[in-house]
Write an enzyme that holds these catalytic residues in place. Structure first.
Site, short mmCIF file in Angstrom:
data_model
loop_
_atom_site.label_atom_id
_atom_site.label_comp_id
_atom_site.label_asym_id
_atom_site.label_seq_id
_atom_site.Cartn_x
_atom_site.Cartn_y
_atom_site.Cartn_z
N LEU A 1 41.39 7.05 -31.01
CA LEU A 1 40.25 7.98 -30.91
C LEU A 1 40.67 9.43 -30.73
O LEU A 1 39.94 10.23 -30.15
CB LEU A 1 39.27 7.56 -29.79
N ARG B 1 43.53 13.68 -35.44
CA ARG B 1 44.87 13.98 -35.96
C ARG B 1 44.70 14.82 -37.22
O ARG B 1 44.24 14.34 -38.25
CB ARG B 1 45.62 12.68 -36.23
N SER C 1 21.95 -0.76 -30.22
CA SER C 1 21.17 -0.55 -28.99
C SER C 1 20.85 0.90 -28.76
O SER C 1 19.76 1.22 -28.27
CB SER C 1 21.77 -1.14 -27.72
N ARG D 1 35.66 14.62 -35.37
CA ARG D 1 36.17 14.24 -34.04
C ARG D 1 36.65 15.48 -33.29
O ARG D 1 36.47 15.60 -32.09
CB ARG D 1 37.37 13.30 -34.17
N PRO E 1 28.85 -1.69 -34.38
CA PRO E 1 27.48 -1.96 -34.75
C PRO E 1 26.58 -2.40 -33.58
O PRO E 1 25.41 -2.02 -33.56
CB PRO E 1 27.60 -3.07 -35.80
N THR F 1 34.88 -2.79 -30.38
CA THR F 1 35.73 -1.96 -31.24
C THR F 1 37.12 -1.78 -30.63
O THR F 1 38.13 -1.79 -31.33
CB THR F 1 35.05 -0.59 -31.48
N GLU G 1 31.71 39.89 -30.48
CA GLU G 1 31.46 41.32 -30.70
C GLU G 1 32.42 42.16 -29.86
O GLU G 1 32.99 43.16 -30.33
CB GLU G 1 30.04 41.72 -30.26
N ALA H 1 30.51 3.96 -40.78
CA ALA H 1 31.07 3.87 -42.13
C ALA H 1 30.73 2.49 -42.67
O ALA H 1 31.05 1.49 -42.04
CB ALA H 1 32.59 4.06 -42.07
N1 LIG Z 1 32.75 0.76 -39.95
C1 LIG Z 1 32.49 1.33 -38.79
O1 LIG Z 1 31.91 2.43 -38.71
C2 LIG Z 1 32.92 0.63 -37.53
C3 LIG Z 1 32.97 1.36 -36.33
C4 LIG Z 1 33.36 0.69 -35.18
C5 LIG Z 1 33.67 -0.67 -35.23
N2 LIG Z 1 33.62 -1.33 -36.40
C6 LIG Z 1 33.93 -2.79 -36.46
O2 LIG Z 1 32.96 -3.45 -35.67
C7 LIG Z 1 33.54 -4.63 -35.10
C8 LIG Z 1 33.20 -4.67 -33.62
O3 LIG Z 1 31.81 -4.76 -33.52
P1 LIG Z 1 31.06 -4.84 -32.14
O4 LIG Z 1 29.60 -4.76 -32.41
O5 LIG Z 1 31.58 -5.97 -31.35
O6 LIG Z 1 31.60 -3.51 -31.43
P2 LIG Z 1 31.03 -2.49 -30.36
O7 LIG Z 1 29.62 -2.13 -30.64
O8 LIG Z 1 32.05 -1.42 -30.29
O9 LIG Z 1 31.10 -3.29 -29.00
C9 LIG Z 1 30.11 -4.16 -28.65
C10 LIG Z 1 30.25 -4.51 -27.19
O10 LIG Z 1 29.93 -3.39 -26.39
C11 LIG Z 1 29.47 -3.83 -25.14
N3 LIG Z 1 28.24 -3.15 -24.73
C12 LIG Z 1 28.01 -2.62 -23.51
N4 LIG Z 1 26.79 -2.12 -23.43
C13 LIG Z 1 26.21 -2.35 -24.62
C14 LIG Z 1 24.94 -2.08 -25.10
N5 LIG Z 1 23.99 -1.47 -24.37
N6 LIG Z 1 24.65 -2.45 -26.35
C15 LIG Z 1 25.59 -3.05 -27.11
N7 LIG Z 1 26.82 -3.34 -26.70
C16 LIG Z 1 27.13 -3.00 -25.43
C17 LIG Z 1 29.18 -5.32 -25.31
O11 LIG Z 1 30.20 -6.04 -24.65
P3 LIG Z 1 30.00 -6.38 -23.11
O12 LIG Z 1 28.68 -7.05 -23.00
O13 LIG Z 1 31.16 -7.26 -22.80
O14 LIG Z 1 30.06 -5.07 -22.43
C18 LIG Z 1 29.30 -5.57 -26.79
O15 LIG Z 1 29.78 -6.86 -27.09
C19 LIG Z 1 35.01 -4.61 -35.40
O16 LIG Z 1 35.30 -5.50 -36.46
C20 LIG Z 1 35.26 -3.16 -35.83
O17 LIG Z 1 36.32 -3.08 -36.75
C21 LIG Z 1 33.25 -0.73 -37.55
#
Ligand SMILES: NC(=O)c1ccc[n+]([C@@H]2O[C@H](COP(=O)([O-])OP(=O)(O)OC[C@H]3O[C@@H](n4cnc5c(N)ncnc54)[C@H](OP(=O)(O)O)[C@@H]3O)[C@@H](O)[C@H]2O)c1
Length: 368
Positions: A211, A214, A315, A191, A310, A203, A56, A161
């Site tokens: 991240l 763009r 969590s 974003r 995921p 991830t 305003e 996604a």
């Molecule tokens: N389509 C989509 O929207 C999308 C988005 C992102 C990723 N992705 C795909 O997802 C895949 C990776 O999956 P992801 O489940 O391994 O990835 P994430 O959820 O990014 O990472 C999981 C890791 O985060 C850490 N973490 C720390 N605190 C946590 C908690 N409270 N709960 C859960 N995890 C915790 C854990 O490792 P530590 O125990 O070592 O800390 C766990 O192994 C890739 O293939 C990627 O391309 C898809």
């Protein structure tokens, strides 16, 4: 309602003005204002960033004179009636001598809602609240601000996604293209809105994302939070991730449950110039889901766009830490046994969901 022949055009322009603050006004809302004389818009303003003048005040200053008798001001949000970083806008309106104010939505703060309008009315100003459909549209625009004001907590939004059969990756641990260009452009815009973004270590290891938002030629970088309990992303076997080696490295923070004393991985973080934040652990040594909110509060960030993956998403959902969901669904179907599933989202009901078709992909978003 005062008689304006092209009121829908005025509301549309007001929305455009408020949008100019997209992503820049935190912790404040996006607000636009315009002054109308004889049916013509003669001055405009918007809130550019926190600490800068309110919409305003900008509109009155752009007018460079007193409004004429019969002038009106349209404001996208109820004017503030209290002293913050700037004096109350109700004062500026009263002092301008303007006699008609049209407001598109009320202040979401229950302690202030309606007060601004009351003050104006008490000074003999005719005040009109826009029709309900307009109020809904303008209220929704500031969903982050509204949530923070009403709950006192930052908003945690989850973006997922997934394919038509609920998969987030064709092969776990590898990047996959789920959505097409229109949806990806849309994600970039979201974003750009949020002051922070977060992902889990899985991830970062699989996708090596930057991240950043763009958009055209602009590259904008929010505060980037990596949830990595054991600092796996800093292992010497892992080549430095973009988050730790690009021009925005100082925007990256790793939330870890590892003690910050003398481990090789802590040393590597120091070498790379990446900040570590020690957070509380759950019984499995992973980040306690409530820690994310605590860190956001500590950093004075009013929201975060959590892009998964995921495991982290699951969590946070189980701990009821997600306030807002962006669910992109593509018509693709990943039937490989190596495909990675999204958290089960169908039983989460969104309030007043918004749907959009982005090419062949569908976005549904709303409060959980
Ligand atoms: N389509 C989509 O929207 C999308 C988005 C992102 C990723 N992705 C795909 O997802 C895949 C990776 O999956 P992801 O489940 O391994 O990835 P994430 O959820 O990014 O990472 C999981 C890791 O985060 C850490 N973490 C720390 N605190 C946590 C908690 N409270 N709960 C859960 N995890 C915790 C854990 O490792 P530590 O125990 O070592 O800390 C766990 O192994 C890739 O293939 C990627 O391309 C898809």
């Amino acid at each position: 309602m005062p008689d304006f022949p092209q009121i829908d055009v005025l509301y549309a322009r007001l929305f455009e003005l408020a949008l100019k603050g997209w992503g820049n006004t935190h912790p404040n809302p996006m607000v636009g204002a315009l002054i109308v004389e004889g049916g013509e818009v003669i001055a405009e303003g918007y809130h550019e960033r926190a600490g800068s003048p309110h919409a305003e005040v900008v509109a009155f200053s752009n007018l460079e004179r007193k409004p004429e008798e019969g002038a009106s001001i349209f404001i996208s949000l109820e004017p503030c009636s209290t002293h913050g970083q700037t004096p109350p806008c109700t004062n500026a309106i009263i002092q301008s001598g303007i006699k008609r104010v049209i407001v598109c939505c009320l202040d979401p703060n229950p302690e202030h809602s309606g007060h601004g309008l009351e003050i104006l009315k008490n000074h003999g100003i005719e005040v009109t609240l826009a029709p309900e459909s307009i109020q809904t549209r303008f209220t929704r625009l500031n969903f982050i601000f509204n949530h923070q004001i009403k709950s006192g907590n930052p908003l945690i939004a989850l973006k997922i996604a997934e394919t038509s059969n609920g998969m987030v990756a064709e092969r776990a641990g590898y990047p996959s293209r789920i959505t097409e260009v229109e949806a990806r452009v849309d994600m970039m815009n979201w974003r750009r809105l949020f002051p922070a973004i977060c992902v889990g270590s899985g991830t970062v290891l699989a996708d090596n994302p930057s991240l950043t938002a763009r958009i055209g030629r602009e590259i904008w970088c929010p505060v980037r939070l990596v949830i990595d309990s054991k600092l796996s992303t800093l292992s010497r076997d892992v080549t430095p991730r973009k988050l730790y080696s690009d021009q925005f490295t100082d925007h990256t923070l790793i939330l870890t449950t590892t003690s910050l004393k003398n481990s090789q991985r802590v040393q590597r973080a120091e070498e790379l110039g990446v900040q570590l934040v020690e957070v509380a652990a759950d019984k499995n040594g992973r980040m306690l889901p409530t820690s994310l909110r605590a860190v956001l509060n500590k950093l004075k960030l009013n929201s975060v766009f959590c892009e998964g993956g995921p495991s982290l998403a699951q969590s946070l959902l189980e701990a009821n830490e997600i306030n807002y969901l962006f669910r992109y669904r593509s018509p693709k179907f990943f039937d490989s046994p190596d495909a990675l599933a999204a958290p089960e989202l169908d039983h989460y009901k969104l309030s007043d969901p918004v749907q959009a078709m982005l090419g062949k992909d569908r976005l549904t978003h709303g409060f959980l």
